[in-house]
Design a protein around this motif. Structure first.
Motif, PDB file in Angstrom:
ATOM      1  N   ASP A 179       0.840  -1.215   0.000  1.00 47.43           N
ATOM      2  CA  ASP A 179       0.000   0.000   0.000  1.00 47.43           C
ATOM      3  C   ASP A 179       0.867   1.255   0.000  1.00 47.43           C
ATOM      4  N   ALA A 180       2.047   1.165   0.659  1.00 49.21           N
ATOM      5  CA  ALA A 180       2.962   2.311   0.707  1.00 49.21           C
ATOM      6  C   ALA A 180       3.874   2.322  -0.525  1.00 49.21           C
ATOM      7  N   ARG A 181       3.537   1.508  -1.509  1.00 44.10           N
ATOM      8  CA  ARG A 181       4.260   1.416  -2.788  1.00 44.10           C
ATOM      9  C   ARG A 181       5.692   0.914  -2.620  1.00 44.10           C
ATOM     10  N   GLY A 182       5.881   0.030  -1.675  1.00 40.99           N
ATOM     11  CA  GLY A 182       7.206  -0.551  -1.458  1.00 40.99           C
ATOM     12  C   GLY A 182       7.562  -1.534  -2.565  1.00 40.99           C
ATOM     13  N   ALA A 183       8.854  -1.589  -2.916  1.00 39.12           N
ATOM     14  CA  ALA A 183       9.326  -2.525  -3.937  1.00 39.12           C
ATOM     15  C   ALA A 183       9.754  -3.828  -3.267  1.00 39.12           C
ATOM     16  N   PHE A 184       9.518  -4.940  -3.943  1.00 31.62           N
ATOM     17  CA  PHE A 184       9.903  -6.236  -3.385  1.00 31.62           C
ATOM     18  C   PHE A 184      10.327  -7.167  -4.506  1.00 31.62           C
ATOM     19  N   GLY A 185      11.025  -8.223  -4.110  1.00 33.72           N
ATOM     20  CA  GLY A 185      11.313  -9.331  -5.017  1.00 33.72           C
ATOM     21  C   GLY A 185      11.309 -10.592  -4.170  1.00 33.72           C
ATOM     22  N   ILE A 186      11.498 -11.728  -4.823  1.00 32.29           N
ATOM     23  CA  ILE A 186      11.445 -12.983  -4.079  1.00 32.29           C
ATOM     24  C   ILE A 186      12.738 -13.789  -4.252  1.00 32.29           C
ATOM     25  N   GLY A 187      13.023 -14.577  -3.205  1.00 30.45           N
ATOM     26  CA  GLY A 187      14.222 -15.414  -3.245  1.00 30.45           C
ATOM     27  C   GLY A 187      13.927 -16.787  -2.678  1.00 30.45           C
ATOM     28  N   SER A 188      14.718 -17.782  -3.108  1.00 33.89           N
ATOM     29  CA  SER A 188      14.482 -19.126  -2.574  1.00 33.89           C
ATOM     30  C   SER A 188      15.429 -19.450  -1.424  1.00 33.89           C
ATOM     31  N   ASP A 189      16.378 -18.564  -1.120  1.00 31.40           N
ATOM     32  CA  ASP A 189      17.146 -18.529   0.129  1.00 31.40           C
ATOM     33  C   ASP A 189      17.738 -19.887   0.515  1.00 31.40           C
ATOM     34  N   SER A 190      17.101 -20.647   1.391  1.00 28.69           N
ATOM     35  CA  SER A 190      17.657 -21.938   1.833  1.00 28.69           C
ATOM     36  C   SER A 190      17.285 -23.072   0.877  1.00 28.69           C
ATOM     37  N   HIS A 191      16.414 -22.785  -0.101  1.00 30.63           N
ATOM     38  CA  HIS A 191      16.040 -23.760  -1.132  1.00 30.63           C
ATOM     39  C   HIS A 191      15.293 -24.972  -0.595  1.00 30.63           C
ATOM     40  N   ILE A 192      14.465 -24.733   0.405  1.00 29.67           N
ATOM     41  CA  ILE A 192      13.566 -25.815   0.826  1.00 29.67           C
ATOM     42  C   ILE A 192      12.602 -26.116  -0.328  1.00 29.67           C
ATOM     43  N   GLY A 193      12.379 -25.109  -1.152  1.00 39.67           N
ATOM     44  CA  GLY A 193      11.675 -25.276  -2.426  1.00 39.67           C
ATOM     45  C   GLY A 193      12.294 -24.293  -3.418  1.00 39.67           C
ATOM     46  N   VAL A 194      12.213 -24.602  -4.703  1.00 38.92           N
ATOM     47  CA  VAL A 194      12.790 -23.712  -5.718  1.00 38.92           C
ATOM     48  C   VAL A 194      11.703 -23.459  -6.760  1.00 38.92           C
ATOM     49  N   ASP A 195      10.820 -22.521  -6.449  1.00 37.85           N
ATOM     50  CA  ASP A 195       9.671 -22.277  -7.313  1.00 37.85           C
ATOM     51  C   ASP A 195       9.091 -20.897  -7.022  1.00 37.85           C
ATOM     52  N   TRP A 196       9.250 -19.972  -7.965  1.00 37.54           N
ATOM     53  CA  TRP A 196       8.732 -18.619  -7.734  1.00 37.54           C
ATOM     54  C   TRP A 196       7.220 -18.613  -7.572  1.00 37.54           C
ATOM     55  N   ARG A 197       6.556 -19.590  -8.188  1.00 38.74           N
ATOM     56  CA  ARG A 197       5.096 -19.632  -8.073  1.00 38.74           C
ATOM     57  C   ARG A 197       4.705 -19.860  -6.617  1.00 38.74           C
ATOM     58  N   ALA A 198       5.408 -20.759  -5.950  1.00 39.58           N
ATOM     59  CA  ALA A 198       5.111 -21.048  -4.549  1.00 39.58           C
ATOM     60  C   ALA A 198       5.434 -19.848  -3.660  1.00 39.58           C
ATOM     61  N   GLU A 199       6.522 -19.128  -3.985  1.00 38.09           N
ATOM     62  CA  GLU A 199       6.879 -17.944  -3.174  1.00 38.09           C
ATOM     63  C   GLU A 199       5.760 -16.901  -3.249  1.00 38.09           C
ATOM     64  N   LEU A 200       5.280 -16.641  -4.459  1.00 37.60           N
ATOM     65  CA  LEU A 200       4.251 -15.604  -4.628  1.00 37.60           C
ATOM     66  C   LEU A 200       2.925 -16.042  -4.005  1.00 37.60           C
ATOM     67  N   ARG A 201       2.620 -17.324  -4.146  1.00 36.48           N
ATOM     68  CA  ARG A 201       1.379 -17.848  -3.557  1.00 36.48           C
ATOM     69  C   ARG A 201       1.415 -17.678  -2.038  1.00 36.48           C
ATOM     70  N   LEU A 202       2.547 -18.023  -1.453  1.00 33.76           N
ATOM     71  CA  LEU A 202       2.661 -17.936   0.009  1.00 33.76           C
ATOM     72  C   LEU A 202       2.660 -16.478   0.481  1.00 33.76           C
ATOM     73  N   LEU A 203       3.166 -15.584  -0.343  1.00 36.06           N
ATOM     74  CA  LEU A 203       3.132 -14.158   0.016  1.00 36.06           C
ATOM     75  C   LEU A 203       1.680 -13.727   0.229  1.00 36.06           C
ATOM     76  N   GLU A 204       0.811 -14.133  -0.663  1.00 38.92           N
ATOM     77  CA  GLU A 204      -0.612 -13.808  -0.540  1.00 38.92           C
ATOM     78  C   GLU A 204      -1.276 -14.644   0.565  1.00 38.92           C
ATOM     79  N   TYR A 205      -0.948 -15.927   0.638  1.00 42.15           N
ATOM     80  CA  TYR A 205      -1.629 -16.790   1.609  1.00 42.15           C
ATOM     81  C   TYR A 205      -1.309 -16.397   3.056  1.00 42.15           C
ATOM     82  N   GLY A 206      -0.116 -15.929   3.326  1.00 46.60           N
ATOM     83  CA  GLY A 206       0.215 -15.464   4.675  1.00 46.60           C
ATOM     84  C   GLY A 206      -0.751 -14.367   5.097  1.00 46.60           C
ATOM     85  N   GLN A 207      -1.015 -13.456   4.168  1.00 45.79           N
ATOM     86  CA  GLN A 207      -1.926 -12.351   4.461  1.00 45.79           C
ATOM     87  C   GLN A 207      -3.368 -12.851   4.607  1.00 45.79           C
ATOM     88  N   ARG A 208      -3.751 -13.806   3.784  1.00 51.75           N
ATOM     89  CA  ARG A 208      -5.121 -14.339   3.881  1.00 51.75           C
ATOM     90  C   ARG A 208      -5.347 -14.997   5.232  1.00 51.75           C
TER      91      ARG A 208
END
Ligand code: ZN
Length: 466
Positions: free
Chosen positions: A320-349
């Motif tokens: 909402d404050a127009r912050g910029a973001f990107g995603i990373g797989s960091d420790s690689h428990i999974g390697v899938d940008w789709r899952a990262e973005l899904r979880l970004l929304e699901y955490g909020q839900r």
């Protein structure tokens, strides 16, 4: 443009202004797009044709390559209060066994997995520098160089960020024995960076930056010194730092420096768009707004943060404050940008008991907003010309499978939602092109068998020593 161009035709491609039809992508020998033309009528006879909708490749803005090999090995309760900190003990034990050869093999396989998932760039936050006993290699950049070579061998674009690590905690606490592989002074660190840049000079698919590990692991003076040193080599190159991943770290920062870590950083450094603030999980309302205004990229690593029990980043307020973001797989428990973005929304839900939380008045479809946001912020974090299908950018893209059950029979405005929120077996990522080279074809990396065999050998060796 004098150099010969190659071309690729897509019936549907996602350009900066949205989905367009009959798009011709043309690039030069250096792997840079020289023209992106929608609505073409005459397709060159030698153009390759896309097997489905084309979208830009996703940048992965945070990776510790060696940790790929320990995915799945720490999913048990090791003590009554298992936490990030007990995981870190296991991770350090694992790091102590890494050799140049095993690191190279792990990184090559990890990058194969990233490419197959549709990540076309990676920012490598590389901190294992020395031999197991802490002795420096004859080439101080030996291990970092293996990781750089893994990127070029597999074909992924790389931003190498050697890590400066000095202390085990705030107030310059001396490093522990199991951290000695990571330790450098600011001066040694800049020597390592220079040696690496000489051995493996920058090109279209390789850039360098720096990664001061965290406020607890470096001093203010060293942080300043490495940024100045970097600017002397490459003005404005990326600076990545871990910040506020754990509440214990926030408390220690307040005790030592008198402010919360994100606030302290904003107060003491010119934090701008060249900065990638990794995690930033624990930010109060004021820090959230200030971080968004700074232009820095919040480096969100959702599957790792969930796996390590870090907490939930205030994504709705930040966006909402127009912050910029990107995603990373960091420790690689999974390697899938789709899952990262899904979880970004699901955490909020889950937190708010609402749906489609991260939609905006301008972009009602959450997936579209998150995909474009992660491309833009992720690209900026790489310091490379990636993340968009436009003239001057790298020729990096994903071809989705038009026949995939989540894509077939739908109109283009539903493709990103289906790709990001649906998970039904086989990935919809069919082909992947990086710098104009097709590295993944029909879900197979061009050297997949060889890199997998090397990875298995490396893993067998690491686990046998355990
Ligand atoms: Zn990290």
């Amino acid at each position: 443009m004098n150099s010969p161009t190659k071309s690729f035709f897509a019936a549907h491609a996602l350009l900066p202004d949205g989905w367009r039809t009959n798009v011709l992508l043309q690039w030069n020998d250096a792997g840079t797009l020289v023209a992106v033309t929608p609505d073409v009528r005459d397709v060159p006879a030698d153009a390759m044709h896309a097997a489905g909708p084309v979208v830009p490749g996703m940048p992965n803005l945070h990776s510790h390559a060696f940790q790929r090999a320990m995915a799945g090995l720490t999913e048990y309760r090791a003590n009554p209060a298992d936490s990030f900190w007990s995981w870190r003990e296991l991770m350090y034990r694992f790091a102590s066994r890494i050799t140049p050869d095993t690191l190279g093999a792990i990184a090559r396989w990890l990058y194969v997995e990233m490419l197959k998932a549709g990540y076309t760039s990676v920012c490598e936050f590389h901190y294992v520098h020395h031999a197991a006993d802490g002795k420096r290699h004859a080439n101080p950049a030996e291990l970092a160089q293996r990781v750089v070579d893994a990127a070029s061998e597999t074909g992924i674009g790389m931003t190498m960020l050697p890590v400066l690590y000095q202390y085990s905690g705030f107030n310059a606490q001396p490093p522990r024995d199991d951290q000695r592989r990571f330790i450098n002074t600011a001066e040694q660190f800049l020597d390592l960076l220079s040696a690496l840049r000489r051995a493996r000079p920058e090109h279209g698919a390789l850039r360098y930056g720096v990664a001061p590990h965290s406020l607890r692991a470096v001093s203010e003076a060293s942080l300043r010194a490495v940024i100045e040193g970097l600017d002397a080599l490459s003005p404005g190159a990326p600076v990545h730092i871990h910040v506020a991943e754990q509440t214990a770290e926030v408390d220690a920062c307040v005790a030592a420096l008198g402010a919360r870590p994100v606030q302290w950083l904003l107060d003491h450094f010119d934090v701008s768009a060249r900065w990638c603030v990794v995690h930033a999980t624990h930010v109060d309302a004021k820090e959230t707004r200030a971080l968004a205004t700074s232009g820095a990229i919040a480096g969100l690593c959702l599957t790792t943060e969930a796996n390590l029990g870090d907490g939930i980043f205030p994504a709705m307020d930040y966006l909402d404050a127009r912050g910029a973001f990107g995603i990373g797989s960091d420790s690689h428990i999974g390697v899938d940008w789709r899952a990262e973005l899904r979880l970004l929304e699901y955490g909020q839900r889950l937190l708010r008991r609402e749906r489609n939380v991260l939609a905006s008045p301008r972009t009602a479809q959450v997936a579209d907003r998150l995909f474009h946001g992660a491309l833009e912020g992720g690209a900026r974090a790489t310091g490379r010309a990636v993340g968009a299908l436009e003239r001057g950018a790298r020729a990096d893209w994903i071809v989705l499978d038009a026949a995939h059950p989540d894509i077939a029979e739908k109109t283009s405005d539903k493709w990103l939602s289906s790709v990001i929120f649906c998970e039904h077996g086989e990935t919809p990522v069919r082909d992947v092109v990086v710098g104009g080279e097709r590295v993944v074809h029909d879900r197979r990396h061009r050297d997949e068998a060889r890199h997998y065999a090397d990875y298995r050998n490396a893993l067998a060796q690491l686990l046998a020593d355990a």
